[in-house]
Design an enzyme around this catalytic site. Structure first.
Site, PDB file in Angstrom:
ATOM      1  N   SER A 181       0.800  -1.226   0.000  1.00 54.48           N
ATOM      2  CA  SER A 181       0.000   0.000   0.000  1.00 54.48           C
ATOM      3  C   SER A 181       0.829   1.271   0.000  1.00 54.48           C
ATOM      4  O   SER A 181       0.331   2.319  -0.381  1.00 54.48           O
ATOM      5  CB  SER A 181      -0.951  -0.007   1.185  1.00 54.48           C
ATOM      6  OG  SER A 181      -0.229  -0.133   2.392  1.00 54.48           O
ATOM      7  N   HIS A 209      -5.581  -3.927  -1.558  1.00 53.11           N
ATOM      8  CA  HIS A 209      -5.467  -2.887  -2.589  1.00 53.11           C
ATOM      9  C   HIS A 209      -5.567  -3.461  -4.002  1.00 53.11           C
ATOM     10  O   HIS A 209      -5.385  -2.725  -4.981  1.00 53.11           O
ATOM     11  CB  HIS A 209      -4.154  -2.114  -2.435  1.00 53.11           C
ATOM     12  CG  HIS A 209      -4.195  -1.107  -1.336  1.00 53.11           C
ATOM     13  ND1 HIS A 209      -4.721   0.152  -1.484  1.00 53.11           N
ATOM     14  CD2 HIS A 209      -3.805  -1.189  -0.044  1.00 53.11           C
ATOM     15  CE1 HIS A 209      -4.627   0.817  -0.350  1.00 53.11           C
ATOM     16  NE2 HIS A 209      -4.081   0.017   0.555  1.00 53.11           N
ATOM     17  N   LYS A 240     -12.102  -0.446   0.525  1.00 51.41           N
ATOM     18  CA  LYS A 240     -11.315   0.347  -0.419  1.00 51.41           C
ATOM     19  C   LYS A 240     -12.090   0.472  -1.733  1.00 51.41           C
ATOM     20  O   LYS A 240     -13.022   1.233  -1.796  1.00 51.41           O
ATOM     21  CB  LYS A 240      -9.923  -0.260  -0.551  1.00 51.41           C
ATOM     22  CG  LYS A 240      -9.167  -0.048   0.765  1.00 51.41           C
ATOM     23  CD  LYS A 240      -7.797  -0.615   0.821  1.00 51.41           C
ATOM     24  CE  LYS A 240      -7.148  -0.184   2.131  1.00 51.41           C
ATOM     25  NZ  LYS A 240      -6.413  -1.259   2.785  1.00 51.41           N
TER      26      LYS A 240
HETATM   27  C1  LIG Z   1      -6.264  -1.437   4.234  1.00 51.89           C
HETATM   28  C2  LIG Z   1      -5.697  -2.782   4.475  1.00 51.89           C
HETATM   29  C3  LIG Z   1      -6.265  -3.628   5.414  1.00 51.89           C
HETATM   30  C4  LIG Z   1      -7.373  -3.198   6.317  1.00 51.89           C
HETATM   31  O1  LIG Z   1      -8.608  -3.185   5.660  1.00 51.89           O
HETATM   32  P1  LIG Z   1      -9.862  -2.570   6.415  1.00 51.89           P
HETATM   33  O2  LIG Z   1     -11.016  -3.185   5.729  1.00 51.89           O
HETATM   34  O3  LIG Z   1      -9.785  -1.096   6.263  1.00 51.89           O
HETATM   35  O4  LIG Z   1      -9.746  -2.976   7.839  1.00 51.89           O
HETATM   36  C5  LIG Z   1      -5.746  -4.903   5.557  1.00 51.89           C
HETATM   37  N1  LIG Z   1      -4.695  -5.306   4.799  1.00 51.89           N
HETATM   38  C6  LIG Z   1      -4.120  -4.514   3.887  1.00 51.89           C
HETATM   39  C7  LIG Z   1      -2.982  -5.026   3.078  1.00 51.89           C
HETATM   40  C8  LIG Z   1      -4.598  -3.212   3.700  1.00 51.89           C
HETATM   41  O5  LIG Z   1      -4.021  -2.420   2.790  1.00 51.89           O
END
Ligand SMILES: *Cc1c(COP(=O)(O)O)cnc(C)c1O
Length: 393
Positions: A181, A209, A240
């Site tokens: 990310s 992502h 996301k």
């Molecule tokens: C954003 C993210 C999460 C967390 O996701 P949420 O649904 O916001 O809790 C978990 N793992 C990765 C790799 C992320 O980028």
């Protein structure tokens, strides 16, 4: 006597002195290409709203209709009385979308990792984890009490060496982010799969992502590499690109069945709410109906990256719509972000400990919601501030 919280005040003062204190901005508008932030109208380059679904009328209507029929709250954990037919339907639809046997949803992607790792490995077992994995993987790994062996970022050869030097009679699991990310690079999943096969080790990818971004119509990293049926556990998020909130684990039926028995956030924390689930179902509908949003996202990202490079910015190793604009020291990144904001562009500075010391950056999140003129405006602001702060010649 010193106050019990004096140490916190000192820590915070130190963060501020180092330019590492995160200023949290407040939005007065929905997520979209433009936001009202702290009273200003600004172009949004900060959200994970890849496809613009966070304020999509189709998702909102679906949430409203579902609330009329099912109310709002699940009122219980899933295993007691909190599983509605909507939750079951979403899991069925997500499994079909991802091309896997089964799927289970959680309240968030973070929770999906906290549920999955401790359910699959424990004391006496070993987790091989990419050194840049997301915090929720790290926390899930720690909770499991398995030994954690970090391998060099995206490096299958180092993974092989670490496996060879870590003999165990316990179970083993390899875990990686799909898209990283902070840098926007993609895990070398085919090579990691080859290593996992050689040694008969479980393979888990967190595609937070990549969901809605990679693969055909946003089906994710497994689809991107054509590895269907080969990756044991795919974690994803609906927070996301899906524009809502929620986590998912997709894969073999037997793993999903096990998580329903042993995933602690599933068993001890209430389910996703009705509007969340209904909106996620609508997001699956949108993605299955057309690849238009995903295609537009990539067109925008390709244009933005190309133009930033030709302006002379260092955009690192990105292979995705995440664009790190590498600036070096945290105070410079913070100053850059503040100046962009004054120019009407909201792009967050990211520094230590989210990224290593000396690798501070502005992270630009591209979105299908941006128009061509939005992108041109963003580029003009980057050029102006870049010259002003001596980042560009
Ligand atoms: C954003 C993210 C999460 C967390 O996701 P949420 O649904 O916001 O809790 C978990 N793992 C990765 C790799 C992320 O980028």
């Amino acid at each position: 006597m010193e106050s019990k919280t004096a140490w916190i005040e000192q820590e915070i003062a130190q963060l501020k002195a180092q330019g590492l204190f995160t200023q949290i901005r407040t939005l007065q508008s929905p997520q979209g290409a433009w936001l009202n932030v702290d009273g200003r109208r600004v172009l949004n380059l900060s959200s994970n709203n890849y496809l613009g679904l966070a304020n999509d009328s189709r998702l909102i209507d679906a949430a409203r209709q579902a609330m009329d029929r099912y109310g709002i709250g699940p009122a219980a954990v899933r295993s007691i009385a909190g599983t509605m037919e909507l939750h079951v339907e979403l899991e069925r639809r997500l499994a079909a979308f991802k091309g896997v046997e089964a799927a289970i949803t959680f309240q968030s992607g973070f929770n999906a990792n906290l549920a999955t790792l401790p359910a699959l490995v424990g004391k006496g077992d070993v987790i091989f984890s990419d050194e840049l994995n997301h915090a929720s993987i790290i926390d899930g790994a720690r909770l499991s009490r398995a030994e954690i062996v970090r391998y060099a970022h995206a490096d299958p050869d180092d993974l092989r060496r670490k496996i060879a030097s870590t003999p165990t009679s316990g179970r083993r699991l390899i875990v990686t982010d799909g898209v990283f990310s902070m840098d926007g690079d993609i895990a070398p999943l085919p090579e990691l799969y080859a290593v996992a096969e050689e040694h008969n080790i479980l393979l888990m990818v967190d595609d937070a992502h990549g969901e809605g971004v990679l693969g055909k119509g946003g089906r994710g990293i497994v689809d991107h590499f054509g590895l269907h049926g080969k990756v044991d556990i795919e974690v994803g998020t609906m927070s996301k690109a899906f524009g809502v909130v929620g986590g998912v684990v997709a894969g073999k039926q037997v793993i999903v069945d096990w998580l329903r028995q042993r995933g602690r956030p599933f068993l001890f924390s209430s389910a996703m709410t009705v509007p969340d689930v209904a909106a996620c179902l609508a997001a699956v509908d949108v993605l299955e109906a057309s690849t238009e949003l995903v295609d537009r996202l990539w067109r925008n990202a390709d244009f933005f990256k190309r133009e930033m490079k030709s302006l002379g910015f260092n955009t690192g190793q990105t292979q995705t719509p995440i664009v790190p604009v590498m600036l070096g020291e945290a105070p410079l990144a913070q100053r850059f972000s503040r100046r962009l904001f004054e120019e009407g562009v909201f792009a967050m500075a990211i520094g230590y400990p989210t990224v290593p010391q000396g690798k501070a950056r502005i992270r630009v999140m591209n979105s299908a919601s941006h128009s061509q003129s939005d992108l041109e405006q963003a580029l003009a602001a980057f050029e102006k501030v870049g010259k002003e702060l001596g980042v560009l010649e």
